[in-house]
Design an enzyme around this catalytic site. Structure first.
Site, PDB file in Angstrom:
ATOM      1  N   THR A 133       0.832  -1.223   0.000  1.00  0.00           N
ATOM      2  CA  THR A 133       0.000   0.000   0.000  1.00  0.00           C
ATOM      3  C   THR A 133       0.860   1.264   0.000  1.00  0.00           C
ATOM      4  OG1 THR A 133      -0.269   0.090   2.416  1.00  0.00           O
ATOM      5  CG2 THR A 133      -1.926  -1.151   1.168  1.00  0.00           C
TER       6      THR A 133
ATOM      7  N   LEU B 258      -3.004   4.976  -0.583  1.00  0.00           N
ATOM      8  CA  LEU B 258      -4.380   4.457  -0.717  1.00  0.00           C
ATOM      9  C   LEU B 258      -4.437   3.054  -0.114  1.00  0.00           C
ATOM     10  CD1 LEU B 258      -5.289   5.684  -4.317  1.00  0.00           C
ATOM     11  CD2 LEU B 258      -6.033   6.644  -2.129  1.00  0.00           C
ATOM     12  N   HIS B 259      -4.155   2.992   1.212  1.00  0.00           N
ATOM     13  CA  HIS B 259      -4.113   1.683   1.885  1.00  0.00           C
ATOM     14  C   HIS B 259      -5.432   0.914   1.674  1.00  0.00           C
ATOM     15  CE1 HIS B 259      -0.594   2.977   4.196  1.00  0.00           C
ATOM     16  NE2 HIS B 259      -1.265   4.006   4.678  1.00  0.00           N
ATOM     17  N   ASP B 260      -6.510   1.501   2.194  1.00  0.00           N
ATOM     18  CA  ASP B 260      -7.791   0.772   2.214  1.00  0.00           C
ATOM     19  C   ASP B 260      -8.393   0.588   0.818  1.00  0.00           C
ATOM     20  OD1 ASP B 260      -7.342   0.668   4.888  1.00  0.00           O
ATOM     21  OD2 ASP B 260      -8.834   2.166   5.445  1.00  0.00           O
TER      22      ASP B 260
END
Ligand code: BDR
Ligand code: CA
Length: 309
Positions: free
Chosen positions: A195, A239-241
């Site tokens: 991520t 933009l981890h999630d």
């Protein structure tokens, strides 16, 4: 369409994951469950409702979840997500949508029982709700299609975002993660290893100009991009999630390997560390797939294109 339950601790990037899932129009979102995490549960839930109002998707039901971690004390991330959790970008929006009465863990149990083998759990906060659901109803583990979670860091020691070797979602409820990791579920862990290679900057955001999301994405990510600037000198944010949603939409964004992963819960220095046994030294069967590479550019482009539609 793939049936998903999205579990969030909204959170700036959680909000972006919700919008991405909705605007993809390729997922059947059965409900959204909330959990204590980036900010306390009341804020998380309120933010989630606001995001659904922004997207004009009042039909998606929101179920309130755990107010506290499984065992440990709550830990929040105000310095990353702002005092309200979404960079105060929707301060003027009134919440008019209703929250469901059913507790998140019960909603997960009921839904998985209703659609055995069909429901993908996408969890982008601490894993408290699922740990509670599995404690209450251990049999659901045979009925969950798969779990795609954002959390952990396995190959880049020293680059954790909570401790040098620990990632926030796992750190914020390491005991819950330990419960979930050892139940024999089909798990994919989308970790910081990949991520951190999905950076959103103002050039991307400017592409949204003229859409209903431009102001929101610009304003909400301001504090989050500043945090990125402090960390590595560039005004951008991970933009981890959203990458968990990206993975559900198109697995080819990442490369994965099956491996045995456990969670450290005792050491103050590495509490919440996800330890991956790549060389099989512990002699255990793999319990999940971890991500080893990502086509970050292609993914970020799809994220923006999807919100632009
Ligand atoms: C994760 O922690 C939270 O701050 C984000 O919302 C994301 O889920 C990244 O470590
Ligand atoms: Ca999150």
């Amino acid at each position: 369409m793939e049936k998903i339950i999205l579990d969030v601790d909204t959170g700036i990037d959680d909000a972006l994951a919700i919008l991405y899932a909705i605007e993809s129009k390729k997922l059947d979102i059965l409900g959204i469950t909330t959990v204590n995490g980036n900010v306390p549960l009341d804020f998380v839930t309120k933010n989630t409702l606001k995001i659904l109002q922004l997207a004009d998707r009042r039909d998606i039901k929101v179920y309130p979840g755990a107010e506290e971690p499984y065992l440990r004390e709550p830990e929040h991330e105000y310095h990353v997500h702002g005092t309200d959790g979404i960079g105060n970008a929707l301060d003027d929006m009134e919440v008019t949508m209703e929250l469901e009465d059913t507790f998140a863990a019960d909603f997960i149990i009921d839904t998985v029982n209703k659609y055995p083998g069909e429901v993908t759990l996408v969890m982008v906060g601490p894993l408290t709700n699922l740990a509670l659901a599995m404690k209450k109803s251990p049999g659901i583990k045979h009925k969950i299609k798969r779990l795609v979670l954002m959390g952990g860091i396995v190959s880049k020691a020293g680059y954790g975002n909570k401790l040098p070797t620990s990632e926030f979602n796992i750190f914020a409820d390491a005991e819950a993660a330990k419960v979930v990791f050892h139940k024999g579920l089909d798990i994919t862990m989308v970790s910081l290893d990949v991520t951190h290679q999905t950076q959103l900057n103002m050039d991307h955001i400017n592409e949204l100009e003229g859409t209903k999301y431009f102001d929101y994405v610009k304003d909400s990510t301001e504090i989050y991009r500043s945090y990125g600037e402090k960390l590595h000198g560039k005004n951008e944010c991970s933009l981890h999630d959203p990458l968990t949603i990206g993975y559900v939409l198109d697995e080819s964004y990442v490369e994965t390997v099956p491996v045995y992963v456990d969670v450290e819960i005792q050491s103050p220095l590495s509490y919440g560390q996800t330890i991956a046994d790549f060389r099989g030294q512990l002699g255990k069967e793999p319990n999940m797939k971890v991500c080893t590479a990502v086509d970050g550019e292609r993914f970020v482009k799809d994220f923006i294109d999807t919100l632009k539609k």
